[in-house]
Design an enzyme around this catalytic site. Sequence first.
Site, mmCIF file in Angstrom:
data_model
loop_
_atom_site.group_PDB
_atom_site.id
_atom_site.type_symbol
_atom_site.label_atom_id
_atom_site.label_comp_id
_atom_site.label_asym_id
_atom_site.label_seq_id
_atom_site.Cartn_x
_atom_site.Cartn_y
_atom_site.Cartn_z
ATOM 1 C CB VAL A 11 -0.966 -0.013 1.213
ATOM 2 C CG1 VAL A 11 -1.615 1.350 1.416
ATOM 3 C CG2 VAL A 11 -2.040 -1.071 1.010
ATOM 4 C CB CYS A 261 -6.941 -7.627 2.738
ATOM 5 S SG CYS A 261 -5.578 -6.477 2.497
HETATM 6 N N1 LIG Z 1 -2.015 -5.307 0.552
HETATM 7 C C1 LIG Z 1 -3.228 -4.909 0.184
HETATM 8 O O1 LIG Z 1 -3.752 -5.328 -0.855
HETATM 9 C C2 LIG Z 1 -3.977 -3.903 1.019
HETATM 10 C C3 LIG Z 1 -5.103 -3.264 0.463
HETATM 11 C C4 LIG Z 1 -5.788 -2.339 1.228
HETATM 12 C C5 LIG Z 1 -5.380 -2.074 2.528
HETATM 13 N N2 LIG Z 1 -4.297 -2.728 3.050
HETATM 14 C C6 LIG Z 1 -3.892 -2.402 4.421
HETATM 15 O O2 LIG Z 1 -2.781 -1.499 4.342
HETATM 16 C C7 LIG Z 1 -1.869 -1.761 5.412
HETATM 17 C C8 LIG Z 1 -0.502 -2.094 4.856
HETATM 18 O O3 LIG Z 1 -0.636 -3.291 4.093
HETATM 19 P P1 LIG Z 1 0.547 -3.812 3.154
HETATM 20 O O4 LIG Z 1 0.016 -4.967 2.402
HETATM 21 O O5 LIG Z 1 1.129 -2.665 2.428
HETATM 22 O O6 LIG Z 1 1.579 -4.319 4.255
HETATM 23 P P2 LIG Z 1 3.095 -4.730 4.033
HETATM 24 O O7 LIG Z 1 3.391 -5.743 5.066
HETATM 25 O O8 LIG Z 1 3.355 -5.045 2.602
HETATM 26 O O9 LIG Z 1 3.896 -3.379 4.361
HETATM 27 C C9 LIG Z 1 3.916 -2.806 5.621
HETATM 28 C C10 LIG Z 1 5.241 -2.042 5.747
HETATM 29 O O10 LIG Z 1 5.253 -1.342 6.976
HETATM 30 C C11 LIG Z 1 6.580 -1.390 7.493
HETATM 31 N N3 LIG Z 1 6.531 -1.114 8.925
HETATM 32 C C12 LIG Z 1 6.104 -1.934 9.925
HETATM 33 N N4 LIG Z 1 6.217 -1.307 11.097
HETATM 34 C C13 LIG Z 1 6.702 -0.071 10.842
HETATM 35 C C14 LIG Z 1 6.993 1.049 11.641
HETATM 36 N N5 LIG Z 1 6.799 1.017 12.960
HETATM 37 N N6 LIG Z 1 7.480 2.166 11.050
HETATM 38 C C15 LIG Z 1 7.667 2.197 9.711
HETATM 39 N N7 LIG Z 1 7.400 1.165 8.897
HETATM 40 C C16 LIG Z 1 6.924 0.046 9.465
HETATM 41 C C17 LIG Z 1 7.053 -2.785 7.160
HETATM 42 O O11 LIG Z 1 8.460 -2.882 7.200
HETATM 43 C C18 LIG Z 1 6.483 -2.953 5.748
HETATM 44 O O12 LIG Z 1 7.387 -2.526 4.754
HETATM 45 C C19 LIG Z 1 -2.498 -2.876 6.231
HETATM 46 O O13 LIG Z 1 -3.254 -2.325 7.275
HETATM 47 C C20 LIG Z 1 -3.401 -3.555 5.235
HETATM 48 O O14 LIG Z 1 -4.483 -4.215 5.852
HETATM 49 C C21 LIG Z 1 -3.583 -3.619 2.317
#
Ligand SMILES: NC(=O)c1ccc[n+]([C@@H]2O[C@H](COP(=O)([O-])OP(=O)(O)OC[C@H]3O[C@@H](n4cnc5c(N)ncnc54)[C@H](O)[C@@H]3O)[C@@H](O)[C@H]2O)c1
Length: 436
Positions: A11, A261
């Site tokens: 995201v 998700c």
């Molecule tokens: N992947 C999807 O398709 C999608 C779609 C809509 C919403 N979301 C939501 O968006 C959010 C992120 O999802 P994602 O798939 O991108 O996750 P992801 O695991 O791919 O990425 C999360 C990132 O956050 C970083 N991170 C963790 N703790 C941190 C901190 N304290 N400070 C800075 N960086 C930190 C991690 O290193 C990682 O790179 C989640 O809440 C998810 O539910 C995801």
Amino acid sequence: MNLCVIGTGYVGLVTGAVFSDLGYTVYCADTDGSKIDMLNCGKMPIYEPGLEEVVERNTQDGRLFFSTDIGDCISRSEIVFIAVGTPPGADGYADLGAVKAVAKTVAQNLNSYKVVVNKSTVPVGTADIVREIIIENRVDPQVDFDVVSNPEFLREGNAITDTLKPDRIVIGASCQSAAMKLVELYAPLERPMVVTDVRSAEVIKYASNSFLATKISFINAIANICELAGADVHKVAKGIGLDARIGTAFLNAGLGWGGSCFGKDTACFIATAEKLGYDFALLKSVVDINSQQPAFFVKKINSVLRGLEGKKIAVLGLAFKPNTDDLRDGKSIEIMAQLSALGAEIRAYDPIAMDNARKAYPDVDYCVDPYQAAANADAIVIVTEWNEFKFLDFDRLKKTMRAPVIFDGRNMFDPDRIRSKGFEYHCVGRAAKDRE
Ligand SMILES: NC(=O)c1ccc[n+]([C@@H]2O[C@H](COP(=O)([O-])OP(=O)(O)OC[C@H]3O[C@@H](n4cnc5c(N)ncnc54)[C@H](O)[C@@H]3O)[C@@H](O)[C@H]2O)c1
């Protein structure tokens, strides 16, 4: 306008890249130094079609930056997006540890008025938690801020297009000025916006994913009935989906949903409802149906092959859906575990997710292409509907397999076409021919 996106996952990275493409200066920050190093070397830590080009263009033009110095990125920005992971906690409720940590860092670097935007999927009430953390920890109590909920709806594999052309943009704010900042930010996209209160925005995200999950479980339950009744779920889905009140999307029967998700969001919504004093029995059934779907399919494979002990099975597709390298909560793992438990020898192939699969599940025998996976196999099991599989050379497969049998967990093919090529073909909810 300077923006900061904290968390450079599926995201955060896509959001940051697209905003920079709209002309904003974007600072992307992450605690994972290896991801930031890769990005600073022009390498993508995830597979997402079109992402590399957007990142390259904007880093070269000096609008997109990557750093592990989260505080510095915050202090340079007027709008701070929180896009960190919110994995499921032990009780099903989202683990807000990373969101809370970021809120504290925002507070410690609140050098001017900022709009703090929750883009991570977070349960209702989280904006208030973020607000309280910032108030408790901010260096200067005179410096003001607002917390806005702006849930993300992108689909992995289609993330760039979804971010550029979202069906809607949801903005939940407690004051008009903060809402208008986001309206202004998103204005160049020219997409419909829903401006609402914070709590409604937080609920919209969970309600959306839960509704989509419900559609999938509904059609899978119908598929199971079709198998028993000798009907064809493909035709049934068309028959019901053409009703404009229902719609055809998300009515593809198969092995059920996977990914990072739906599983965690449905679990969190159930847990949230429980906390609020409501028993969300409907959503619990939706989750149950989804968790039973792989076992139904494996039972069918076991029954058709008259036992799996010593049988060689080629598993095609490991990613939780096509066009991504994301394996999180993918059905492939469940299917392979269940087939192995019944004595099958697995050989697997995926066009993109093999590196991630090797890291996560090193014991599987991975192959360079579908034909190697299918060599001497007693059956092929399709778990992910990659486009590449539509163009398989069935004559070549038939020659290399021990027996020409396909179990299609995603209903990719026209059964008559595959059967005309000399294959025994089994899929989901299209029992009429399966039983011949
Ligand atoms: N992947 C999807 O398709 C999608 C779609 C809509 C919403 N979301 C939501 O968006 C959010 C992120 O999802 P994602 O798939 O991108 O996750 P992801 O695991 O791919 O990425 C999360 C990132 O956050 C970083 N991170 C963790 N703790 C941190 C901190 N304290 N400070 C800075 N960086 C930190 C991690 O290193 C990682 O790179 C989640 O809440 C998810 O539910 C995801």
